[in-house]
Design an enzyme around this catalytic site. Sequence first.
Site, PDB file in Angstrom:
ATOM      1  N   LYS A 131     -41.114  44.860   4.156  1.00 17.38           N
ATOM      2  CA  LYS A 131     -41.536  46.212   4.565  1.00 17.38           C
ATOM      3  C   LYS A 131     -40.513  46.873   5.484  1.00 17.38           C
ATOM      4  O   LYS A 131     -40.309  48.070   5.407  1.00 17.38           O
ATOM      5  CB  LYS A 131     -42.890  46.152   5.291  1.00 17.38           C
ATOM      6  CG  LYS A 131     -44.042  45.805   4.377  1.00 17.38           C
ATOM      7  CD  LYS A 131     -45.357  45.778   5.125  1.00 17.38           C
ATOM      8  CE  LYS A 131     -45.453  44.674   6.145  1.00 17.38           C
ATOM      9  NZ  LYS A 131     -45.415  43.305   5.615  1.00 17.38           N
ATOM     10  N   ASP A 155     -44.443  39.625   4.861  1.00 17.14           N
ATOM     11  CA  ASP A 155     -43.055  39.288   4.536  1.00 17.14           C
ATOM     12  C   ASP A 155     -42.630  39.843   3.181  1.00 17.14           C
ATOM     13  O   ASP A 155     -41.838  39.223   2.462  1.00 17.14           O
ATOM     14  CB  ASP A 155     -42.832  37.763   4.571  1.00 17.14           C
ATOM     15  CG  ASP A 155     -43.373  37.159   5.852  1.00 17.14           C
ATOM     16  OD1 ASP A 155     -43.053  37.703   6.917  1.00 17.14           O
ATOM     17  OD2 ASP A 155     -44.128  36.180   5.787  1.00 17.14           O
ATOM     18  N   GLN A 182     -47.915  42.800   8.598  1.00 16.87           N
ATOM     19  CA  GLN A 182     -48.540  41.745   7.782  1.00 16.87           C
ATOM     20  C   GLN A 182     -48.789  42.266   6.350  1.00 16.87           C
ATOM     21  O   GLN A 182     -48.287  43.317   5.990  1.00 16.87           O
ATOM     22  CB  GLN A 182     -49.856  41.242   8.388  1.00 16.87           C
ATOM     23  CG  GLN A 182     -49.708  40.439   9.670  1.00 16.87           C
ATOM     24  CD  GLN A 182     -49.612  41.288  10.894  1.00 16.87           C
ATOM     25  OE1 GLN A 182     -50.385  42.198  11.095  1.00 16.87           O
ATOM     26  NE2 GLN A 182     -48.658  40.999  11.742  1.00 16.87           N
ATOM     27  N   GLY A 185     -42.801  40.569  11.724  1.00 16.82           N
ATOM     28  CA  GLY A 185     -41.352  40.424  11.819  1.00 16.82           C
ATOM     29  C   GLY A 185     -40.724  41.274  10.735  1.00 16.82           C
ATOM     30  O   GLY A 185     -40.882  40.990   9.563  1.00 16.82           O
ATOM     31  N   HIS A 186     -40.097  42.365  11.138  1.00 16.49           N
ATOM     32  CA  HIS A 186     -39.500  43.261  10.145  1.00 16.49           C
ATOM     33  C   HIS A 186     -37.975  43.194  10.267  1.00 16.49           C
ATOM     34  O   HIS A 186     -37.421  43.430  11.324  1.00 16.49           O
ATOM     35  CB  HIS A 186     -40.010  44.689  10.347  1.00 16.49           C
ATOM     36  CG  HIS A 186     -41.470  44.834  10.014  1.00 16.49           C
ATOM     37  ND1 HIS A 186     -42.200  45.951  10.289  1.00 16.49           N
ATOM     38  CD2 HIS A 186     -42.327  43.967   9.411  1.00 16.49           C
ATOM     39  CE1 HIS A 186     -43.456  45.766   9.876  1.00 16.49           C
ATOM     40  NE2 HIS A 186     -43.547  44.574   9.351  1.00 16.49           N
TER      41      HIS A 186
HETATM   42  P1  IMP Z   1     -51.913  35.493  13.704  1.00 12.04           P
HETATM   43  O1  IMP Z   1     -51.761  36.896  13.209  1.00 12.04           O
HETATM   44  O2  IMP Z   1     -50.779  35.037  14.570  1.00 12.04           O
HETATM   45  O3  IMP Z   1     -53.262  35.250  14.318  1.00 12.04           O
HETATM   46  O4  IMP Z   1     -51.856  34.502  12.420  1.00 12.04           O
HETATM   47  C1  IMP Z   1     -52.874  34.513  11.411  1.00 12.04           C
HETATM   48  C2  IMP Z   1     -52.246  34.272  10.030  1.00 12.04           C
HETATM   49  O5  IMP Z   1     -51.478  35.411   9.666  1.00 12.04           O
HETATM   50  C3  IMP Z   1     -51.301  33.079   9.956  1.00 12.04           C
HETATM   51  O6  IMP Z   1     -51.385  32.512   8.656  1.00 12.04           O
HETATM   52  C4  IMP Z   1     -49.930  33.721  10.139  1.00 12.04           C
HETATM   53  O7  IMP Z   1     -48.900  32.946   9.572  1.00 12.04           O
HETATM   54  C5  IMP Z   1     -50.133  35.015   9.385  1.00 12.04           C
HETATM   55  N1  IMP Z   1     -49.254  36.097   9.830  1.00 12.04           N
HETATM   56  C6  IMP Z   1     -49.389  36.858  10.938  1.00 12.04           C
HETATM   57  N2  IMP Z   1     -48.426  37.780  10.997  1.00 12.04           N
HETATM   58  C7  IMP Z   1     -47.683  37.625   9.899  1.00 12.04           C
HETATM   59  C8  IMP Z   1     -46.538  38.338   9.378  1.00 12.04           C
HETATM   60  O8  IMP Z   1     -46.045  39.313   9.928  1.00 12.04           O
HETATM   61  N3  IMP Z   1     -46.048  37.861   8.201  1.00 12.04           N
HETATM   62  C9  IMP Z   1     -46.613  36.816   7.542  1.00 12.04           C
HETATM   63  N4  IMP Z   1     -47.680  36.155   7.976  1.00 12.04           N
HETATM   64  C10 IMP Z   1     -48.212  36.554   9.147  1.00 12.04           C
END
Ligand code: IMP
Length: 432
Positions: free
Chosen positions: A16, A13, A225, A40-41
């Site tokens: 990007k 977040d 991420q 989420g972009h």
């Molecule tokens: P997962 O990727 O859904 O397995 O989540 C694992 C961890 O990564 C959790 O803490 C999510 O909130 C975090 N996470 C996954 N994708 C994002 C992203 O795009 N932005 C921020 N946090 C993310």
Amino acid sequence: MPLKILVGTQWGDEGKGRIVDLLSAQSDIVARYNGGDNAGHTVTVGDHTFKLHLIPSGIIHPHTLGILGNGLVINPKSLITEMAMLRESGIEVSPDRLKISFAAHLITPGHITLDRAREAALGKGLIGTTGRGIGPAYTDKVSRKGLRLLDMLDLPLFEEKLHLHLQKVNYDLSFYYQMAPLPEDSIVDEYIEYARQLQEYIVDTGALLDIALHEGKLVLAEGAQGMLLDIDHGSYPFVTSSNVTATGVFNGLGIGICPVENVIGATKAFQSRVGAGPFPTELDGEMAERLRGTGAKPWDEFGTTTGRPRRVGWLDGVLLRYARRINGLTDLVLTKMDVLSGLAEIKVCTVYKDIHEETFAVPPLGITQLDQYKPVYETLPGWQEDLTGVRNWDDLPENARSYIRFVEQTSGVRVMLASVGPERSQVVEVPA
Ligand code: IMP
């Protein structure tokens, strides 16, 4: 060299999407190399805000080719929905404009259900995943029983593999979680239909990128991420299941090691995190609410994928130095500088202390034991002026300029750009 890499230096977040959008103006190809629709972009162009989870944000520029590399796990339903959303906004999405690696893996409702069941079973110790099936899909990949996009090219075999996969999921659901089985036949029918829709997009994207790089085409690798969520180098186990870091680009896109022009680190001017896990500079109370915003604007600190309020805190210089080391950062883009306007003072964490009051510029065992450290802050004077209309370095308030220089000094990386609002044009070039 024609390859640029954009990676998030925090817990995701960092903004990007809008940086990719900006850099895409000079890129021929924009390629995602990790993750799935957990990302989420957000990109704002004029009065239109695009929220993209899978398709590279660069696709908004009509001249770019978007690539989803082999390092991804792809939910075909999300992908097809996103393609339709873009088309409705007048953006062409065709096999000429979007290519998907045959070696990327698929996410199914089985993975999503297992992700949620595992989180629920963890109770208080949950990771706080996005519930998109990311972890279970990568687990299947590593244990060599994943479904790949390649499988979509042979429908009878795909059907067989889907049944086997769902039978295994249903066994796990009933045996480990005492849950009802998923409807096997309807999911298979649904996925066969997705396969029909996606088949013409599936190619060897690594080979395509290799040719493009040799022809001197400009390729932008778009990370999803942030690197503090990297499976190897993040705050394990509170991480995602993919290699987020810049070195993940080569593997996640299927290209050999080649010179890279810039490794650009997207860094928010403060820190945020969504989901569980240690966060040394976390704030609560009024200051947290102030940095988070109310959620009224798409730009406020609420998850693009989950809508969850993000945890927020002061910028962590220790983690930024760590991000520099792991990614080989050459430049930073500092986002959301405008959010800091109006604060009397701004803090930046420069070192940590442990319970024995010993000081650490870098924690001794990576960042896995972050909860054992307290942040030590430098306090800088804030600025009152609204930055959203500023476009030139010289027009920034002196204290905002000093803040940017302080970030450079603490991180050891030059800041190339600072953003002062969500719009494409709301950026300030930072002189060396
Ligand atoms: P997962 O990727 O859904 O397995 O989540 C694992 C961890 O990564 C959790 O803490 C999510 O909130 C975090 N996470 C996954 N994708 C994002 C992203 O795009 N932005 C921020 N946090 C993310």
